[in-house]
Design an enzyme around this catalytic site. Structure first.
Site, PDB file in Angstrom:
ATOM      1  CD  GLU A 107     -16.364  11.582 -10.976  1.00  0.00           C
ATOM      2  OE1 GLU A 107     -15.551  10.658 -10.725  1.00  0.00           O
ATOM      3  OE2 GLU A 107     -17.108  11.578 -11.975  1.00  0.00           O
ATOM      4  CB  THR A 149     -17.854   1.925 -15.080  1.00  0.00           C
ATOM      5  OG1 THR A 149     -17.554   2.916 -14.097  1.00  0.00           O
ATOM      6  CG2 THR A 149     -18.437   0.706 -14.403  1.00  0.00           C
ATOM      7  CB  THR A 204     -15.630  -1.499  -8.032  1.00  0.00           C
ATOM      8  OG1 THR A 204     -17.044  -1.362  -7.949  1.00  0.00           O
ATOM      9  CG2 THR A 204     -14.993  -0.434  -7.200  1.00  0.00           C
ATOM     10  N   GLY A 256     -15.002   7.865 -19.499  1.00  0.00           N
ATOM     11  CA  GLY A 256     -15.264   6.440 -19.707  1.00  0.00           C
ATOM     12  C   GLY A 256     -14.315   5.542 -18.939  1.00  0.00           C
TER      13      GLY A 256
END
Ligand SMILES: Cc1cc2nc3c(=O)[nH]c(=O)nc-3n(C[C@H](O)[C@H](O)[C@H](O)COP(=O)(O)OP(=O)(O)OC[C@H]3O[C@@H](n4cnc5c(N)ncnc54)[C@H](O)[C@@H]3O)c2cc1C
Length: 388
Positions: free
Chosen positions: A246, A126, A132, A124
């Site tokens: 990621e 955003t 951004t 978690g």
């Protein structure tokens, strides 16, 4: 198999992933896509085969491999026409515990994550108002005795409904009181099983692809202070290396998508006859397929390079970002090429191309959008003036 393919990394892993994926054909994904359902049988099969625990060290029950091996798994999943988006985060989200958690936290969580008993696949970060600009996130955890009380809102938090735990990035010091904007954020492990109904509400968001993404509302959610990872206020630094992993792994999925589109387009162009000959004998049809192959091959080298740097514990932030950018653009070019090569059939659900086309588009936006990568390269690599 071509020469380039026979020299691919981790051939045994790739072969077993391909076998597993063959059990989940296009019809399986088409049904889920129509109904926006979670691919639980596919995720279970990957879990049982141990593919989701490759990054967890053997002492905690995983196979102790690196990001390059995990990239091979995800690339093959995507090349097979399947989608790792439902569970890829189970592979890497635990990295923040592995690299920055206490020994007690590692012993508490990692073996369960490795066996699949514990699902940690929600991350978690955003928020609706800050987007951004992560340092402006507003979700706040206030210390209250041996707990934190968390209030705020998150958006686009994928797999939250299919996760037992969530790694949450929140503020513990207001931005204006922190020494630097990136200070004063902390990482908490939120036990979703306890939090849902006790202040945490999950609202699914229907999107153009079947991605189980959600909006989260946190209203006085109590999280034990022992669930803080590392030192309070240092959370932003802790999530950064996980973000590199990621980006590399998502880039590997793009390589797999690209190869899927190239495989399908090549086969169709050889087979489909119009004007009395295969459409693939026209250079106007061949060249876009060949161009897609060139672009995917080049992007793959960047992905492998970034993965090798990560596995050698060398700085790889710029390489991970660049790999994600070139791979997502190459897969999108291949997707568009594949639709065009198939003519009308590119739009038919049963060909899987329109689904993969929608799926691969995501990766130019998430987990980070192309402009933000270009901005990083411009200012951090090339030393151009900062624009924000
Ligand atoms: C399906 C899906 C799943 C997701 N899963 C997760 C998840 O699990 N966890 C999580 O935390 N987040 C998740 N995200 C969020 C994702 O990381 C963000 O959507 C992405 O980083 C872009 O942020 P934003 O949507 O807030 O866009 P914004 O920040 O609002 O930006 C909008 C557009 O403006 C551009 N832009 C903004 N500022 C600048 C600038 N200064 N210069 C040039 N261009 C600029 C951006 O590049 C972008 O194209 C997911 C998103 C989607 C769609």
């Amino acid at each position: 198999m071509s020469e380039a393919e026979s020299s691919q990394t981790f051939p045994e892993i790739r072969e077993s992933v391909r076998k597993l994926c063959a059990e989940f054909p296009g019809t399986y994904w088409q049904k889920l896509d129509r109904e926006r359902e979670y691919p639980k049988e596919f995720v279970q099969a990957l879990t049982d085969a141990g593919f989701l625990s490759v990054l967890i060290p053997e002492e905690y029950g995983g196979s102790g491999l690196g990001v390059a091996a995990a990239a091979a798994v995800l690339e093959e999943i995507h090349r097979s026409g399947c989608n790792g988006g439902a569970c890829h985060a189970q592979m890497y989200t635990m990295g923040v515990i592995l690299r920055h958690g206490s020994e007690a936290q590692k012993r508490k969580y990692l073996p369960g994550i490795a066996s699949g008993e514990l699902r940690l696949q929600a991350f978690g970060v955003t928020e609706p108002t800050s987007g951004t600009d992560t340092t402006r996130l507003r979700t706040f955890a206030k210390r209250d005795g041996d707990h934190y009380v968390v209030n705020g809102q998150k958006i686009w938090i994928s797999r939250a409904e299919h996760s037992d735990l969530m790694v949450l990035l929140c503020r513990t010091t207001p931005r204006e009181e922190a020494k630097k904007p990136s200070d004063g954020m902390s990482v908490l492990i939120v036990d979703m099983r306890e939090a849902v109904g006790n202040g945490l509400t999950i609202r699914p968001i229907r999107t153009m692809l079947n991605h189980a993404t959600t909006e989260l509302f946190l209203d006085n959610v109590r999280v034990p202070a022992e669930n803080l990872i590392g030192k309070e206020g240092n959370g932003f630094k802790y999530v950064l290396d996980g973000m590199n992993a990621e980006r590399i792994l998502i880039a590997a999925e793009c390589i797999g998508d690209g190869r899927f589109f190239i495989d399908r387009a090549s086969a169709y162009a050889k087979d489909r006859e119009v004007f009395g000959r295969p459409i693939g004998s026209n250079q106007a049809v061949q060249f876009p397929i060949a161009r897609a192959h060139v672009q995917i091959t080049a992007a793959n080298m960047m992905v492998q390079h970034a993965a090798n740097l990560f596995d050698a514990a060398l700085p790889c932030g710029s390489e991970a970002n660049m790999a994600k950018m070139v791979a997502s653009e190459a897969s999108w070019y291949a997707a568009d090429m594949c639709v065009q090569t198939h003519g009308g059939f590119g739009f038919a659900e049963e060909f899987d191309i329109e689904r993969k086309f929608r799926e691969t588009r995501l990766y130019q936006v998430a987990p980070i959008s192309t402009n933000l990568i270009l901005s990083h390269v411009a200012t951090h690599v090339l030393g151009l003036p900062k624009s924000f």
